[in-house]
Design a protein around this motif. Structure first.
Motif, PDB file in Angstrom:
ATOM      1  N   ALA A  48       0.840  -1.187   0.000  1.00 16.13           N
ATOM      2  CA  ALA A  48       0.000   0.000   0.000  1.00 16.13           C
ATOM      3  C   ALA A  48       0.880   1.242   0.000  1.00 16.13           C
ATOM      4  O   ALA A  48       2.024   1.214   0.438  1.00 16.13           O
ATOM      5  CB  ALA A  48      -0.902  -0.013   1.238  1.00 16.13           C
ATOM      6  N   GLY A  49       0.331   2.322  -0.498  1.00 18.11           N
ATOM      7  CA  GLY A  49       1.028   3.603  -0.472  1.00 18.11           C
ATOM      8  C   GLY A  49       0.938   4.202   0.917  1.00 18.11           C
ATOM      9  O   GLY A  49       0.505   3.552   1.870  1.00 18.11           O
ATOM     10  N   GLU A  50       1.318   5.443   1.020  1.00 19.30           N
ATOM     11  CA  GLU A  50       1.301   6.122   2.308  1.00 19.30           C
ATOM     12  C   GLU A  50      -0.137   6.468   2.703  1.00 19.30           C
ATOM     13  O   GLU A  50      -0.861   7.117   1.953  1.00 19.30           O
ATOM     14  CB  GLU A  50       2.153   7.393   2.208  1.00 19.30           C
ATOM     15  CG  GLU A  50       2.409   8.056   3.518  1.00 19.30           C
ATOM     16  CD  GLU A  50       3.338   9.261   3.381  1.00 19.30           C
ATOM     17  OE1 GLU A  50       3.313  10.095   4.286  1.00 19.30           O
ATOM     18  OE2 GLU A  50       4.046   9.360   2.370  1.00 19.30           O
ATOM     19  N   GLN A  51      -0.540   6.016   3.867  1.00 23.52           N
ATOM     20  CA  GLN A  51      -1.902   6.215   4.370  1.00 23.52           C
ATOM     21  C   GLN A  51      -2.147   7.691   4.682  1.00 23.52           C
ATOM     22  O   GLN A  51      -1.287   8.349   5.249  1.00 23.52           O
ATOM     23  CB  GLN A  51      -2.082   5.385   5.643  1.00 23.52           C
ATOM     24  CG  GLN A  51      -3.479   5.364   6.178  1.00 23.52           C
ATOM     25  CD  GLN A  51      -4.427   4.609   5.285  1.00 23.52           C
ATOM     26  OE1 GLN A  51      -4.103   3.539   4.787  1.00 23.52           O
ATOM     27  NE2 GLN A  51      -5.586   5.151   5.068  1.00 23.52           N
ATOM     28  N   TYR A  52      -3.340   8.202   4.330  1.00 26.58           N
ATOM     29  CA  TYR A  52      -3.698   9.561   4.718  1.00 26.58           C
ATOM     30  C   TYR A  52      -4.016   9.565   6.209  1.00 26.58           C
ATOM     31  O   TYR A  52      -4.840   8.778   6.688  1.00 26.58           O
ATOM     32  CB  TYR A  52      -4.904  10.098   3.931  1.00 26.58           C
ATOM     33  CG  TYR A  52      -5.350  11.431   4.471  1.00 26.58           C
ATOM     34  CD1 TYR A  52      -4.572  12.563   4.234  1.00 26.58           C
ATOM     35  CD2 TYR A  52      -6.467  11.559   5.262  1.00 26.58           C
ATOM     36  CE1 TYR A  52      -4.923  13.791   4.761  1.00 26.58           C
ATOM     37  CE2 TYR A  52      -6.831  12.782   5.791  1.00 26.58           C
ATOM     38  CZ  TYR A  52      -6.059  13.892   5.545  1.00 26.58           C
ATOM     39  OH  TYR A  52      -6.406  15.109   6.087  1.00 26.58           O
ATOM     40  N   VAL A  53      -3.355  10.440   6.946  1.00 27.34           N
ATOM     41  CA  VAL A  53      -3.578  10.611   8.377  1.00 27.34           C
ATOM     42  C   VAL A  53      -3.738  12.104   8.621  1.00 27.34           C
ATOM     43  O   VAL A  53      -2.877  12.894   8.237  1.00 27.34           O
ATOM     44  CB  VAL A  53      -2.396  10.048   9.199  1.00 27.34           C
ATOM     45  CG1 VAL A  53      -2.589  10.325  10.678  1.00 27.34           C
ATOM     46  CG2 VAL A  53      -2.217   8.558   8.945  1.00 27.34           C
ATOM     47  N   ASP A  54      -4.836  12.480   9.254  1.00 25.44           N
ATOM     48  CA  ASP A  54      -5.057  13.908   9.522  1.00 25.44           C
ATOM     49  C   ASP A  54      -4.468  14.303  10.879  1.00 25.44           C
ATOM     50  O   ASP A  54      -3.701  13.544  11.475  1.00 25.44           O
ATOM     51  CB  ASP A  54      -6.541  14.253   9.410  1.00 25.44           C
ATOM     52  CG  ASP A  54      -7.389  13.660  10.530  1.00 25.44           C
ATOM     53  OD1 ASP A  54      -6.848  12.972  11.432  1.00 25.44           O
ATOM     54  OD2 ASP A  54      -8.612  13.879  10.509  1.00 25.44           O
ATOM     55  N   PRO A  98      -2.133   3.324  -9.764  1.00 25.82           N
ATOM     56  CA  PRO A  98      -0.737   2.859  -9.836  1.00 25.82           C
ATOM     57  C   PRO A  98       0.249   3.995 -10.120  1.00 25.82           C
ATOM     58  O   PRO A  98       1.375   3.963  -9.624  1.00 25.82           O
ATOM     59  CB  PRO A  98      -0.745   1.847 -10.993  1.00 25.82           C
ATOM     60  CG  PRO A  98      -2.143   1.351 -11.046  1.00 25.82           C
ATOM     61  CD  PRO A  98      -2.995   2.549 -10.677  1.00 25.82           C
ATOM     62  N   GLY A  99      -0.158   5.008 -10.843  1.00 24.93           N
ATOM     63  CA  GLY A  99       0.735   6.111 -11.156  1.00 24.93           C
ATOM     64  C   GLY A  99       0.890   7.121 -10.035  1.00 24.93           C
ATOM     65  O   GLY A  99       1.905   7.807  -9.943  1.00 24.93           O
ATOM     66  N   ILE A 100      -0.115   7.231  -9.160  1.00 25.79           N
ATOM     67  CA  ILE A 100      -0.031   8.235  -8.088  1.00 25.79           C
ATOM     68  C   ILE A 100       0.176   7.618  -6.706  1.00 25.79           C
ATOM     69  O   ILE A 100       0.528   8.320  -5.764  1.00 25.79           O
ATOM     70  CB  ILE A 100      -1.266   9.175  -8.067  1.00 25.79           C
ATOM     71  CG1 ILE A 100      -2.552   8.407  -7.783  1.00 25.79           C
ATOM     72  CG2 ILE A 100      -1.359   9.949  -9.358  1.00 25.79           C
ATOM     73  CD1 ILE A 100      -3.766   9.303  -7.627  1.00 25.79           C
ATOM     74  N   GLU A 101      -0.013   6.310  -6.581  1.00 28.16           N
ATOM     75  CA  GLU A 101       0.153   5.654  -5.285  1.00 28.16           C
ATOM     76  C   GLU A 101       1.512   5.932  -4.642  1.00 28.16           C
ATOM     77  O   GLU A 101       1.580   6.204  -3.438  1.00 28.16           O
ATOM     78  CB  GLU A 101      -0.066   4.152  -5.422  1.00 28.16           C
ATOM     79  CG  GLU A 101       0.075   3.412  -4.110  1.00 28.16           C
ATOM     80  CD  GLU A 101      -0.140   1.914  -4.251  1.00 28.16           C
ATOM     81  OE1 GLU A 101      -0.383   1.272  -3.220  1.00 28.16           O
ATOM     82  OE2 GLU A 101      -0.047   1.385  -5.368  1.00 28.16           O
ATOM     83  N   PRO A 102       2.612   5.905  -5.410  1.00 26.27           N
ATOM     84  CA  PRO A 102       3.912   6.150  -4.769  1.00 26.27           C
ATOM     85  C   PRO A 102       4.103   7.581  -4.256  1.00 26.27           C
ATOM     86  O   PRO A 102       4.986   7.828  -3.443  1.00 26.27           O
ATOM     87  CB  PRO A 102       4.931   5.862  -5.877  1.00 26.27           C
ATOM     88  CG  PRO A 102       4.197   5.131  -6.935  1.00 26.27           C
ATOM     89  CD  PRO A 102       2.763   5.513  -6.813  1.00 26.27           C
ATOM     90  N   ASN A 103       3.279   8.512  -4.697  1.00 24.81           N
ATOM     91  CA  ASN A 103       3.398   9.893  -4.227  1.00 24.81           C
ATOM     92  C   ASN A 103       3.082   9.959  -2.736  1.00 24.81           C
ATOM     93  O   ASN A 103       2.328   9.140  -2.206  1.00 24.81           O
ATOM     94  CB  ASN A 103       2.430  10.806  -4.984  1.00 24.81           C
ATOM     95  CG  ASN A 103       2.689  10.848  -6.472  1.00 24.81           C
ATOM     96  OD1 ASN A 103       3.733  10.400  -6.938  1.00 24.81           O
ATOM     97  ND2 ASN A 103       1.745  11.371  -7.219  1.00 24.81           N
TER      98      ASN A 103
END
Length: 174
Positions: free
Chosen positions: A22-28, A151-156
Motif C-alpha cells: 500500500a502507499g502512504e496512508q492519509y492521516v489527519d 498505480p501512477g499516483i500511489e507512490p506519491n
C-alpha cells in the motif's frame, strides 16, 4: 534475443508475484487513519440511497487500536480490531484513505470519514458533499478511472491537506 525475452519474462513474473504494498496512508491531525473512525463498523451501517447523505461513521476508541500501513487505526470494539487485523486490506478504505473522486481525477486529496460508500465490499471516501455528487453521477466509471490512475499516483506522498468542512477530533478516550 531469446535471453532478453526470458530475462524480461522472469522479471515480470517475479514482480507480479510480489505482494502489492500500500502507499502512504492519509492521516489527519488526529494522528489516526480515517480520522480515528472504525473502518470495520462501516460494513455494519445501513447505506443510504445514492443522492442521500450516509449515516455518520462510528468513532473508534483510543484504547482499541492497531498499527497497519504505517498508521494507527482506532476501533469501537476489540472484535472490530481483530477483524481488521485478520484482513486489513478488506476493511481499509481504497486509495489509502484519499478521496476516491480525487484519485479518479489523478490526484491525492483527503477522504472525509463521513462521506463514504461501500461498493462491492470496498470502502470509498470522498472529500466534500459537492464531490460526492460528482462521484455518484457515475460510481462504476469513477472507480474504473481511479483504479487506472492509482498505480501512477500511489507512490506519491500522502496528502497533507486538511479535510474541508470537517472537524476532526481524536477517537473517544473510554
Amino acid at each position: 534475443m531469446r535471453r532478453f525475452v526470458f530475462a524480461l519474462a522472469t522479471v515480470a513474473t517475479t514482480a507480479l508475484s510480489l505482494p502489492a504494498l500500500a502507499g502512504e496512508q492519509y492521516v489527519d491531525g488526529t494522528g489516526y487513519a480515517v480520522s480515528g473512525y472504525d473502518v470495520v463498523a462501516y460494513h455494519g451501517l445501513t447505506q443510504s440511497a445514492v443522492g442521500l447523505a450516509q449515516p455518520e461513521g462510528v468513532k473508534g476508541k483510543a484504547s482499541i487500536t492497531a498499527e497497519w500501513n504505517g498508521a494507527t487505526w482506532a476501533f469501537s470494539t476489540e472484535e472490530n480490531r481483530d477483524k481488521f487485523l485478520a484482513d486489513p486490506e478488506f476493511y481499509a478504505p481504497q486509495f489509502d484513505g484519499h478521496c476516491a473522486y480525487g484519485v479518479s481525477k489523478g490526484g491525492k486529496v483527503p477522504g472525509n470519514p463521513n462521506l463514504w460508500r461501500i461498493v462491492d465490499d470496498k470502502l470509498y471516501l470522498n472529500i466534500t458533499r459537492n464531490v460526492v455528487g460528482f462521484w455518484e453521477e457515475d460510481i462504476p466509471g469513477n472507480i474504473d478511472k481511479a483504479d487506472g490512475n492509482w498505480p501512477g499516483i500511489e507512490p506519491n506522498a500522502a496528502s497533507t491537506s486538511v479535510i474541508p468542512d470537517f472537524t476532526s477530533s481524536a477517537p473517544v478516550t473510554n
